[in-house]
Write a protein that holds these residues in place. Structure first.
Motif, short mmCIF file in Angstrom:
data_model
loop_
_atom_site.label_atom_id
_atom_site.label_comp_id
_atom_site.label_asym_id
_atom_site.label_seq_id
_atom_site.Cartn_x
_atom_site.Cartn_y
_atom_site.Cartn_z
N ARG A 147 2.75 49.86 51.56
CA ARG A 147 1.31 50.02 51.38
C ARG A 147 0.99 50.64 50.02
O ARG A 147 0.06 50.21 49.34
N PHE A 175 -5.76 42.75 53.15
CA PHE A 175 -4.52 43.47 53.44
C PHE A 175 -4.10 43.21 54.87
O PHE A 175 -4.94 43.11 55.77
N HIS A 177 -2.32 45.31 56.66
CA HIS A 177 -2.37 46.55 57.43
C HIS A 177 -3.80 46.88 57.88
O HIS A 177 -4.78 46.34 57.35
N ASP A 201 -1.18 39.75 52.64
CA ASP A 201 -1.65 40.58 51.54
C ASP A 201 -1.98 39.67 50.36
O ASP A 201 -1.08 39.12 49.72
#
Length: 343
Positions: A147, A175, A177, A201
């Motif tokens: 990250r 992203f 995440h 991503d």
């Protein structure tokens, strides 16, 4: 044809310590951190960096990043690091990027010279009729530092392109995440066009921005710098990581249903050796194959507008139920849920 030795691995020492690692060190020093604490466990000393000759491996660099994350303990660290990364001061590679005539040339250089400009995350450029996409892939088994590196890398490209273009470009950021608690840092450094939990991503923008001329470019100087950079890569003996090469191989052979044995043969090694090398990168073959299948499926859904049946057929699934089960394992979502998410 076997692919022999044309990659770097997690423990390959080729990253100049006075380039990107030095930028991270300077960020830490600017916040009054002790250099010895930042370099602990990396096998590197401040004097090594100042000497301008030391090269470190991705594994050592990742250790530095892990130390920096813990010691700085600040939500903006990755973004501030990213602002310093590109075009950087990495010799001919930075000079070539700085002299790019437009965004397309800059992105193609970033991809071609990724071992020099972005050794830990590999950028890949995709184009459709409307948009240009830069997908960021793990090149070395980044683990918990992923990250941080994604935030830094996307900030780096957005900041660099803004400086070279002379205007802020309308990048859209996605992203994989979940949305972090420090969302305001994304807004401050990337803008508000940011989405999370999106499976991949990627940053994208309208394709029309690719060919707009950039002021201040020197095409002759840029071409010379590019040739010097390619000669540097030739001397290293590689231009991409093992994971990067594996991703490209699987993607180009995905319709031939690749397996561990066939891929190991293509890479000129035994299946046991390939398994060991992937283990060194905290991964395994099925994980890499599933990643490629997921990315191809997402591309076919989002960009090509394929139906479930068409995507399943493209990926060589004869049973639609098996495809849906596999897709949910890759993404955590059913194909219909993904369509709702993508709107």
């Amino acid at each position: 044809m076997a692919i022999k030795g044309s990659w770097y691995e997690r423990d390959s020492r080729f990253i100049a310590a006075h380039h990107q690692p030095a930028l991270l060190l300077d960020l830490a020093l600017a916040r009054d951190l002790d250099s010895h604490r930042l370099l602990r466990g990396s096998g590197l000393f401040h004097e090594d960096i100042l000497g301008g000759q030391a090269c470190i491996s991705p594994q050592q660099f990742l250790q530095m990043i892990d130390n920096a994350r813990r010691l700085l303990d600040a939500d903006d660290s990755s973004f501030l690091f990213g602002q310093r990364l590109l075009p950087g001061h990495y010799g001919a590679a930075s000079q070539a990027l700085q002299q790019a005539g437009n965004l397309q040339q800059a992105l193609e250089l970033l991809v071609r010279l990724r071992a020099l400009l972005s050794p830990l995350l590999a950028p890949r450029l995709l184009l459709d009729e409307q948009r240009a996409y830069v997908v960021w892939l793990d090149a070395c088994g980044c683990g918990e530092q992923r990250r941080f590196l994604l935030e830094a890398s996307m900030t780096a490209l957005a900041s660099c392109s803004r400086w070279l273009a002379g205007e802020r470009l309308p990048w859209h950021f996605e992203f994989a995440h979940a949305q972090p608690r420090y969302i305001e840092q994304y807004w401050a450094h990337l803008g508000e066009d940011v989405a999370f939990a999106r499976q991949v991503d990627v940053m994208s923008l309208p394709r029309e921005y690719l060919t707009r001329p950039w002021p201040g470019a020197s095409l002759t100087a840029g071409r010379v710098a590019e040739q010097q950079s390619l000669a540097q890569l030739q001397a290293l003996g590689f231009s991409a990581s093992l994971l990067d090469r594996l991703y490209a191989h699987l993607r180009s052979h995905i319709r031939q249903t690749p397996n561990l044995d066939s891929v190991a043969q293509a890479f000129g090694m035994s299946p046991a050796t390939l398994k060991r090398k992937l283990g060194k990168h905290d991964s395994h073959f099925q994980e890499q194959l599933d990643l490629v299948r997921k990315h191809i499926a997402l591309y076919l859904y989002r960009v090509k507008g394929y139906s479930n049946e068409e995507v399943a057929a493209y990926l060589q699934f004869n049973d639609s139920t098996n495809f849906r089960r596999s897709f949910k394992r890759w993404t955590g979502l059913s194909p219909s849920a993904l369509r709702q998410l993508l709107g």
